[in-house]
Design a protein around this motif. Structure first.
Motif, PDB file in Angstrom:
ATOM      1  N   GLY A 112       0.780  -1.236   0.000  1.00 37.81           N
ATOM      2  CA  GLY A 112       0.000   0.000   0.000  1.00 37.81           C
ATOM      3  C   GLY A 112       0.806   1.277   0.000  1.00 37.81           C
ATOM      4  N   LEU A 113       2.100   1.210  -0.155  1.00 36.90           N
ATOM      5  CA  LEU A 113       2.949   2.408  -0.047  1.00 36.90           C
ATOM      6  C   LEU A 113       2.755   3.390  -1.199  1.00 36.90           C
ATOM      7  CD1 LEU A 113       6.311   0.930   1.344  1.00 36.90           C
ATOM      8  CD2 LEU A 113       4.659   2.393   2.522  1.00 36.90           C
ATOM      9  N   TYR A 114       1.986   3.010  -2.220  1.00 32.90           N
ATOM     10  CA  TYR A 114       1.719   3.948  -3.315  1.00 32.90           C
ATOM     11  C   TYR A 114       0.663   4.987  -2.929  1.00 32.90           C
ATOM     12  CZ  TYR A 114       4.514   1.596  -6.888  1.00 32.90           C
ATOM     13  OH  TYR A 114       5.551   1.097  -7.643  1.00 32.90           O
ATOM     14  N   ASN A 115       0.009   4.809  -1.804  1.00 37.57           N
ATOM     15  CA  ASN A 115      -0.956   5.800  -1.336  1.00 37.57           C
ATOM     16  C   ASN A 115      -0.870   5.923   0.174  1.00 37.57           C
ATOM     17  OD1 ASN A 115      -3.085   7.491  -0.757  1.00 37.57           O
ATOM     18  ND2 ASN A 115      -4.629   6.323  -1.881  1.00 37.57           N
ATOM     19  N   ILE A 116      -0.138   6.938   0.627  1.00 37.96           N
ATOM     20  CA  ILE A 116      -0.025   7.239   2.062  1.00 37.96           C
ATOM     21  C   ILE A 116      -0.927   8.430   2.356  1.00 37.96           C
ATOM     22  CG2 ILE A 116       1.513   8.030   3.900  1.00 37.96           C
ATOM     23  CD1 ILE A 116       3.781   6.559   2.446  1.00 37.96           C
ATOM     24  N   ILE A 117      -1.880   8.260   3.262  1.00 38.58           N
ATOM     25  CA  ILE A 117      -2.870   9.314   3.503  1.00 38.58           C
ATOM     26  C   ILE A 117      -2.470  10.245   4.641  1.00 38.58           C
ATOM     27  CG2 ILE A 117      -4.737   7.855   2.642  1.00 38.58           C
ATOM     28  CD1 ILE A 117      -5.608   7.458   5.572  1.00 38.58           C
ATOM     29  N   GLY A 118      -1.440   9.899   5.413  1.00 41.85           N
ATOM     30  CA  GLY A 118      -1.003  10.762   6.497  1.00 41.85           C
ATOM     31  C   GLY A 118       0.003  10.043   7.389  1.00 41.85           C
ATOM     32  N   ARG A 119       0.336  10.699   8.490  1.00 38.88           N
ATOM     33  CA  ARG A 119       1.254  10.092   9.463  1.00 38.88           C
ATOM     34  C   ARG A 119       0.642  10.193  10.842  1.00 38.88           C
ATOM     35  NH1 ARG A 119       6.202   8.754   7.673  1.00 38.88           N
ATOM     36  NH2 ARG A 119       6.718   9.443   5.562  1.00 38.88           N
ATOM     37  N   LEU A 120       0.701   9.089  11.560  1.00 38.72           N
ATOM     38  CA  LEU A 120       0.166   9.029  12.915  1.00 38.72           C
ATOM     39  C   LEU A 120       1.285   8.614  13.845  1.00 38.72           C
ATOM     40  CD1 LEU A 120      -2.354   9.209  14.738  1.00 38.72           C
ATOM     41  CD2 LEU A 120      -2.755   6.779  14.284  1.00 38.72           C
ATOM     42  N   ASN A 121       1.623   9.506  14.768  1.00 40.71           N
ATOM     43  CA  ASN A 121       2.735   9.277  15.689  1.00 40.71           C
ATOM     44  C   ASN A 121       4.021   8.957  14.945  1.00 40.71           C
ATOM     45  OD1 ASN A 121       0.932   9.623  17.871  1.00 40.71           O
ATOM     46  ND2 ASN A 121       0.322   7.465  17.748  1.00 40.71           N
ATOM     47  N   GLY A 122       4.229   9.662  13.844  1.00 43.47           N
ATOM     48  CA  GLY A 122       5.446   9.528  13.066  1.00 43.47           C
ATOM     49  C   GLY A 122       5.459   8.373  12.079  1.00 43.47           C
ATOM     50  N   LYS A 123       4.437   7.545  12.086  1.00 37.92           N
ATOM     51  CA  LYS A 123       4.394   6.380  11.205  1.00 37.92           C
ATOM     52  C   LYS A 123       3.456   6.642  10.028  1.00 37.92           C
ATOM     53  CE  LYS A 123       3.246   1.454  11.095  1.00 37.92           C
ATOM     54  NZ  LYS A 123       2.688   0.306  11.868  1.00 37.92           N
ATOM     55  N   ALA A 124       3.930   6.288   8.836  1.00 36.71           N
ATOM     56  CA  ALA A 124       3.094   6.471   7.646  1.00 36.71           C
ATOM     57  C   ALA A 124       1.851   5.587   7.732  1.00 36.71           C
ATOM     58  CB  ALA A 124       3.896   6.118   6.398  1.00 36.71           C
ATOM     59  N   VAL A 125       0.708   6.176   7.361  1.00 33.55           N
ATOM     60  CA  VAL A 125      -0.559   5.433   7.316  1.00 33.55           C
ATOM     61  C   VAL A 125      -0.952   5.274   5.857  1.00 33.55           C
ATOM     62  CG1 VAL A 125      -2.982   5.381   7.984  1.00 33.55           C
ATOM     63  CG2 VAL A 125      -1.278   6.395   9.528  1.00 33.55           C
ATOM     64  N   THR A 126      -0.964   4.062   5.384  1.00 35.23           N
ATOM     65  CA  THR A 126      -1.364   3.829   3.992  1.00 35.23           C
ATOM     66  C   THR A 126      -2.887   3.752   3.901  1.00 35.23           C
ATOM     67  OG1 THR A 126      -1.386   1.411   4.098  1.00 35.23           O
ATOM     68  CG2 THR A 126       0.744   2.486   3.644  1.00 35.23           C
ATOM     69  N   ALA A 127      -3.380   3.965   2.686  1.00 33.73           N
ATOM     70  CA  ALA A 127      -4.818   3.803   2.449  1.00 33.73           C
ATOM     71  C   ALA A 127      -5.232   2.376   2.755  1.00 33.73           C
ATOM     72  CB  ALA A 127      -5.139   4.159   1.002  1.00 33.73           C
ATOM     73  N   LEU A 128      -4.374   1.423   2.439  1.00 34.48           N
ATOM     74  CA  LEU A 128      -4.674   0.016   2.725  1.00 34.48           C
ATOM     75  C   LEU A 128      -4.845  -0.208   4.227  1.00 34.48           C
ATOM     76  CD1 LEU A 128      -4.923  -2.949   1.844  1.00 34.48           C
ATOM     77  CD2 LEU A 128      -2.413  -3.083   1.891  1.00 34.48           C
ATOM     78  N   ASP A 129      -3.935   0.374   5.023  1.00 35.65           N
ATOM     79  CA  ASP A 129      -4.058   0.271   6.483  1.00 35.65           C
ATOM     80  C   ASP A 129      -5.399   0.829   6.961  1.00 35.65           C
ATOM     81  OD1 ASP A 129      -1.488  -0.775   6.757  1.00 35.65           O
ATOM     82  OD2 ASP A 129      -0.585   1.221   7.005  1.00 35.65           O
ATOM     83  N   ALA A 130      -5.705   2.044   6.482  1.00 41.92           N
ATOM     84  CA  ALA A 130      -6.901   2.734   6.963  1.00 41.92           C
ATOM     85  C   ALA A 130      -8.171   1.954   6.628  1.00 41.92           C
ATOM     86  CB  ALA A 130      -6.970   4.139   6.345  1.00 41.92           C
ATOM     87  N   VAL A 131      -8.251   1.439   5.404  1.00 43.09           N
ATOM     88  CA  VAL A 131      -9.450   0.694   5.008  1.00 43.09           C
ATOM     89  C   VAL A 131      -9.597  -0.568   5.848  1.00 43.09           C
ATOM     90  CG1 VAL A 131     -10.489  -0.671   3.158  1.00 43.09           C
ATOM     91  CG2 VAL A 131      -9.568   1.592   2.676  1.00 43.09           C
ATOM     92  N   GLN A 132      -8.517  -1.272   6.067  1.00 44.97           N
ATOM     93  CA  GLN A 132      -8.615  -2.530   6.821  1.00 44.97           C
ATOM     94  C   GLN A 132      -8.935  -2.284   8.302  1.00 44.97           C
ATOM     95  OE1 GLN A 132      -4.853  -4.366   5.658  1.00 44.97           O
ATOM     96  NE2 GLN A 132      -5.942  -5.674   4.183  1.00 44.97           N
ATOM     97  N   ILE A 133      -8.357  -1.223   8.877  1.00 50.05           N
ATOM     98  CA  ILE A 133      -8.618  -0.939  10.297  1.00 50.05           C
ATOM     99  C   ILE A 133     -10.041  -0.418  10.499  1.00 50.05           C
ATOM    100  CG2 ILE A 133      -7.975   0.550  12.227  1.00 50.05           C
ATOM    101  CD1 ILE A 133      -5.077   0.441  11.132  1.00 50.05           C
ATOM    102  N   LEU A 134     -10.422   0.591   9.720  1.00 51.37           N
ATOM    103  CA  LEU A 134     -11.745   1.186   9.882  1.00 51.37           C
ATOM    104  C   LEU A 134     -12.841   0.258   9.371  1.00 51.37           C
ATOM    105  CD1 LEU A 134     -10.739   4.765   8.739  1.00 51.37           C
ATOM    106  CD2 LEU A 134     -11.455   4.150  11.048  1.00 51.37           C
TER     107      LEU A 134
END
Length: 310
Positions: A112-134
């Motif tokens: 998912g590194l082709y789409n990073i939507i932001g950083r949380l506590n210094g760590k990149a948040v990918t769109a893939l991460d966000a979709v799977q968590i939310l």
């Protein structure tokens, strides 16, 4: 709503579907019968066309959605917060009862590194991460537009980011609102139905039957030309555009009734063939959008036949 001359009761009822549902939500929230829910609209890989389409909605408009219908928690383009605050606002919805809407495809290449939507506590948040968590915790997940429902333009060949639809990265039901973009009414009506009654009745591909039950071809004002075998030979002709590549016969939406731009117009009415943007597989599976081959061959055959007779 714009004033239009609609004489068919079925058309009028279909056109009012979204507005009726939303008005009922408004009444029930005011009376305390139902409560507003937290709502997140996340934009991923795409053009933001669906949030723009929603902003163009008029019956009701976007202001009603964010002020009276839901607690609008986050949207990439519209939220005032940024950076760490924005990511905290987005993930702060976890643990509550919330509805999760996704626009755009999910980039999966390199985790998912082709789409990073932001950083949380210094760590990149990918769109893939966000979709799977939310997506794992939301009460409902709604995929809005072609890219979110099946990859759409973002997943078209050669698809360098390996984009996929939301369903491909979630092991749960995803309500799919196809279209490029999604009509504001399709979304507002679906959301209102969820708030009032829960999940709307879906077809075999998880599209709400409220808006995706009929073929464009069956309600097309040019249908009589098709039945009579009278076909347009070029753009601008007022007859059936089936032989120019119109995808109305395979596309299930209510565009001929609902129309766009505050119920003013739609492609066929403006002499453009339907390109099947609400079909799964769009755009690759719908190409070419316009074809003159069939008509040209037919015309050539007619001319050749005429020359032979002469």
């Amino acid at each position: 709503m714009s004033k239009r001359s609609i004489t068919c009761p079925e058309y009028q009822e279909r056109l009012n579907t979204a507005a009726t549902l939303v008005d009922t939500v408004k009444t029930q929230i005011r009376q305390g019968a139902i409560k507003k829910k937290n709502f997140v609209w996340l934009e991923l890989t795409g053009c933001s066309g669906n949030i723009i389409s929603l902003l163009d909605g008029s019956n009701p408009d976007f202001k009603y959605l964010i002020s009276q219908m839901t607690y609008f928690i986050f949207n990439n383009s519209l939220s005032a917060s940024e950076g760490q605050n924005a990511m905290e606002q987005l993930f702060g919805v976890l643990g509550s009862d919330f509805i999760f809407a996704v626009e755009g495809a999910v980039a999966t290449k390199n985790n998912g590194l082709y789409n990073i939507i932001g950083r949380l506590n210094g760590k990149a948040v990918t769109a893939l991460d966000a979709v799977q968590i939310l997506g794992a915790e939301a009460s409902y997940v709604i995929a809005i537009g072609a890219c979110a429902t099946h990859g759409g333009v973002s997943a078209a060949r050669p698809n360098p980011a390996e984009c996929v639809g939301v369903q491909s990265v979630l092991n749960r039901k995803v309500i799919k609102l196809t279209g490029c973009p999604c009509h504001p009414d399709w979304f507002m009506g679906t959301l209102a139905h969820i708030l009032l009654y829960g999940e709307p009745e879906l077809d075999s591909r998880d599209r709400p039957l409220l808006f995706y039950s009929t073929l464009i071809h069956d309600r097309c004002p040019r249908r009589s030309y098709f039945d009579q075998g009278i076909f347009a030979e070029k753009l601008g002709d007022k007859t059936c555009m089936f032989k120019l590549g119109c995808r109305g016969p395979v596309t299930r939406t209510d565009c001929p009734i609902r129309q766009w731009n505050e119920y003013v117009n739609w492609p066929v009415e403006d002499d453009t063939p339907c390109i099947g943007c609400a079909q799964f597989g769009f755009p690759d599976a719908m190409e070419p959008f316009i074809s003159y081959n069939t008509t040209r061959n037919s015309t050539r055959e007619v001319n050749d036949d005429q020359e032979n007779r002469d």
